[in-house]
Scaffold this active site. Structure first.
Site, short mmCIF file in Angstrom:
data_model
loop_
_atom_site.label_atom_id
_atom_site.label_comp_id
_atom_site.label_asym_id
_atom_site.label_seq_id
_atom_site.Cartn_x
_atom_site.Cartn_y
_atom_site.Cartn_z
N LYS A 46 0.84 -1.20 0.00
CA LYS A 46 0.00 0.00 0.00
C LYS A 46 0.88 1.26 0.00
O LYS A 46 0.67 2.16 -0.80
CB LYS A 46 -0.89 -0.05 1.26
CG LYS A 46 -1.91 1.04 1.37
CD LYS A 46 -3.06 0.60 2.25
CE LYS A 46 -2.79 0.66 3.73
NZ LYS A 46 -2.61 2.02 4.27
N SER A 47 1.86 1.31 0.89
CA SER A 47 2.73 2.49 0.97
C SER A 47 3.42 2.74 -0.37
O SER A 47 3.56 3.88 -0.83
CB SER A 47 3.81 2.28 2.03
OG SER A 47 3.25 2.22 3.30
N GLY A 97 -4.89 7.87 5.32
CA GLY A 97 -4.03 8.88 5.94
C GLY A 97 -2.83 9.19 5.06
O GLY A 97 -2.38 10.34 4.98
N ARG A 137 -8.41 11.86 12.61
CA ARG A 137 -6.96 11.63 12.81
C ARG A 137 -6.17 12.95 12.77
O ARG A 137 -6.57 13.90 12.12
CB ARG A 137 -6.46 10.63 11.76
CG ARG A 137 -7.15 9.29 11.95
CD ARG A 137 -6.72 8.28 10.92
NE ARG A 137 -5.32 7.94 11.04
CZ ARG A 137 -4.66 7.15 10.19
NH1 ARG A 137 -5.31 6.64 9.16
NH2 ARG A 137 -3.40 6.89 10.36
N SER A 160 7.25 9.08 11.97
CA SER A 160 6.15 8.87 11.02
C SER A 160 6.63 9.10 9.60
O SER A 160 7.10 10.18 9.26
CB SER A 160 5.00 9.83 11.33
OG SER A 160 4.17 9.96 10.20
N ASP A 167 2.06 -1.47 12.02
CA ASP A 167 0.77 -1.91 11.48
C ASP A 167 0.47 -3.38 11.80
O ASP A 167 -0.66 -3.84 11.64
CB ASP A 167 0.73 -1.70 9.96
CG ASP A 167 0.72 -0.22 9.59
OD1 ASP A 167 0.38 0.62 10.44
OD2 ASP A 167 1.07 0.12 8.44
N LYS A 210 -4.43 5.58 14.78
CA LYS A 210 -4.54 4.92 13.47
C LYS A 210 -6.01 4.97 13.05
O LYS A 210 -6.79 5.74 13.57
CB LYS A 210 -4.00 3.49 13.56
CG LYS A 210 -2.49 3.43 13.79
CD LYS A 210 -1.72 3.95 12.61
CE LYS A 210 -0.22 3.96 12.85
NZ LYS A 210 0.51 4.67 11.79
N ARG A 258 -6.34 1.53 18.09
CA ARG A 258 -6.10 0.08 18.00
C ARG A 258 -5.79 -0.56 19.35
O ARG A 258 -6.01 -1.76 19.52
CB ARG A 258 -5.00 -0.21 16.97
CG ARG A 258 -5.48 0.03 15.55
CD ARG A 258 -4.45 -0.30 14.49
NE ARG A 258 -5.05 -0.18 13.15
CZ ARG A 258 -4.37 -0.03 12.02
NH1 ARG A 258 -3.05 0.04 12.05
NH2 ARG A 258 -4.99 0.05 10.87
N ARG A 308 -7.33 -3.54 9.50
CA ARG A 308 -6.38 -4.46 10.17
C ARG A 308 -7.00 -5.14 11.39
O ARG A 308 -6.63 -6.25 11.76
CB ARG A 308 -5.09 -3.72 10.53
CG ARG A 308 -4.38 -3.17 9.28
CD ARG A 308 -2.92 -2.88 9.51
NE ARG A 308 -2.43 -1.94 8.52
CZ ARG A 308 -2.08 -2.25 7.27
NH1 ARG A 308 -2.16 -3.49 6.83
NH2 ARG A 308 -1.63 -1.32 6.44
C1 S3P Z 1 2.56 4.76 6.14
C2 S3P Z 1 3.18 5.06 7.32
C3 S3P Z 1 2.69 4.61 8.62
C4 S3P Z 1 1.76 3.41 8.49
C5 S3P Z 1 0.73 3.62 7.42
C6 S3P Z 1 1.38 3.87 6.08
C7 S3P Z 1 3.12 5.30 4.88
O1 S3P Z 1 1.98 5.65 9.24
O2 S3P Z 1 1.13 3.14 9.72
O3 S3P Z 1 -0.10 2.45 7.33
O4 S3P Z 1 2.78 4.83 3.79
O5 S3P Z 1 3.93 6.24 4.96
P1 S3P Z 1 2.75 6.85 10.03
O6 S3P Z 1 3.62 7.52 9.07
O7 S3P Z 1 1.66 7.75 10.50
O8 S3P Z 1 3.48 6.20 11.14
#
Ligand code: S3P
Length: 460
Positions: free
Chosen positions: A23-24, A118, A147, A188, A340, A367, A371, A413
């Site tokens: 996903k990222s 997010g 959030r 983050s 995660d 999140k 969670r 999740r």
């Molecule tokens: C992500 C970073 C993480 C992760 C999220 C995806 C990203 O969040 O929990 O599912 O793609 O950069 P944070 O950057 O808020 O820790």
């Protein structure tokens, strides 16, 4: 009407899957493709360039090719926002998307809907803050609207951005930005990436320092695309004004999604699951590091066929079932590398011998849902011995779990973690509100059936 999933105890998990794509990485691939140079802007260099044909300069192609993107709802939100902003998106097939950057970024006021994502909201904010002419209102669903967004609006304001919103909607009017040195209070990747992306639009050098290293996909992709970055421990610096050409990228599998079936494999004797083309970026493999610590004499997993995709390590990972499950500890710098995965690791902990302690994970409270609160409540309902703390959980085990009705709180999740909990519980586990699983793992139920032979009931 939100769907419910009904799960019963299963046998071993066995077989091979290609987990859903990361996903990222899909978000970043889409965004970075939309930000690349357009054909008319630049030419591939005359020497040593991949586009040099018989010594003649050719314009660099403006279209990037993304293979195996995640087709989950979160990444679709990113794609839709990019289209609204003027990018050209062509879906060639279920496994290929072509993206061409906008000829001109949209200047009329736009509303960008990030749904539940997010990453879309935070990274897009960093991108748009520095594009002059942008007038955007960025919104999200109920969960995303709760959030914290101050964590990105604050550094962007320091850069001179016209941005407001401690929570969504985030309002942005794009304008020239200045470079900053930013000490992030949280580890983050979303904050780090938003500031670095904004930093690219300044004429100075932007540095982001974080308390612990968060996932480094942005840095790796930037480097693979030819952007000059300087990394010193937990500090990353980038000079503004750098650009990159279009690219082709095959998105590897997501370890955060694979983790559900990794844990299923550990929980069920005789299991063995092979994950093909899994992303094994060290800033994401905290779950494998944890397994290595938990089972020092019993190699429960193996990596093979390792290679790289745009700076991202990829491998086939095989996980078996251990002889005994010991309790474990998650704390400090380990946390960002498996943040995660903590909900499913909490399910694992209920079957581990001893006291599992999870701390320094207060980020879990902001999140898709809180969670810590939801995992604790649901696991207690299933008979676990679990206590929530401010920044984690304490779990005593092993305790048998019994089926009951639990609510995912609309968090993908949590939904998947309790589907796996249902595979070791007595009776029937009903998980309510599982629509959200589509945000990151549309094939979850199919993979559950392929690996365990069990067909869960899905009720509309
Ligand atoms: C992500 C970073 C993480 C992760 C999220 C995806 C990203 O969040 O929990 O599912 O793609 O950069 P944070 O950057 O808020 O820790």
């Amino acid at each position: 009407m939100a769907r419910r999933l009904i799960v019963r105890k299963t046998g071993a998990f066995r077989g091979t899957i290609r987990p859903p794509s990361d996903k990222s990485l899909t978000h970043r691939a889409y965004m970075f493709a939309a930000l690349s140079r357009r054909e008319s802007d630049d030419f591939i260099p005359a020497v040593d360039g991949p586009g040099v044909v018989g010594g003649i300069q050719i314009p660099c192609p403006s279209t990037s090719i993304i293979n195996y993107p995640l087709n989950g709802e979160d990444c679709e939100s990113t794609l839709n926002c990019l289209v609204t902003l003027g990018a050209e998106v062509r879906r060639i097939s279920a496994t290929q998307v072509h993206i061409t950057p906008p000829i001109r970024w949209v200047t009329e006021p736009v509303v960008l809907d990030c749904g539940n994502s997010g990453t879309t909201m935070r990274l897009l904010s960093g991108i748009l803050a520095g594009i002059e002419g942008i007038d955007a209102t960025i919104i999200g669903d109920e969960s995303l609207s709760r959030r914290p967004m101050g964590r990105i609006t604050k550094p962007l304001q320091e850069m001179g951005a016209d941005i407001t919103g401690d929570t969504a909607p985030v309002r942005i009017r794009g304008k020239a930005l200045r470079a900053i040195q930013y000490q992030s209070p949280v580890a983050s990747a979303q904050v780090k990436s938003a500031v670095l992306l904004a930093g690219l639009r300044t004429d100075g050098r932007t540095t982001v320092t974080e308390p612990a290293l968060s996932r480094d996909h942005t840095e790796r992709m930037f480097t693979a695309l030819g952007i000059d970055l300087d990394t010193q421990e937990n500090s990353i610096s980038v000079n503004g004004g750098q650009q990159w050409n279009s690219f082709e990228f095959t998105v590897p599998g997501d370890i955060s999604s694979a983790a559900f079936f990794m844990v299923a494999s550990l929980l069920h004797p005789q299991s063995e699951v092979t994950f093909r083309e899994l992303g094994v970026n060290p800033s994401r493999t905290g779950v494998l590091d944890l397994f290595a610590k938990m089972f020092p004499d019993d190699s429960v997993f193996e990596l093979k066929d390792t290679h790289e995709e745009l700076g991202e390590p990829v491998a086939t990972v095989i996980i078996g079932a251990p002889k005994i499950l010991p309790a474990f500890e998650i704390a400090g710098e380990m946390v960002p590398a498996l943040i995660d995965e903590i909900p499913i690791l909490a399910v694992l902990a209920t079957q581990c011998h001893g006291t599992t302690v999870i701390r320094d994970a207060q980020e879990l409270r902001v999140k898709e849902t809180d969670r810590i609160a939801v995992v604790t409540k649901n696991l207690k309902q299933m008979g676990a011995d679990i206590t929530a703390t401010d920044d984690g959980m304490i779990i005593n085990g092993p305790t048998p779990l019994h089926g009951t009705t639990v609510d995912s709180s609309g968090d993908h999740r949590i939904g998947m973690s309790f589907a796996i909990a249902g595979t070791i519980a007595t009776g029937e586990t009903i998980i309510e509100n599982v629509d959200s699983i589509r945000t990151s793992y549309p094939e979850f139920v199919r993979h559950l059936t392929e690996l365990s032979g069990f067909v869960p009931e899905v009720i509309e």
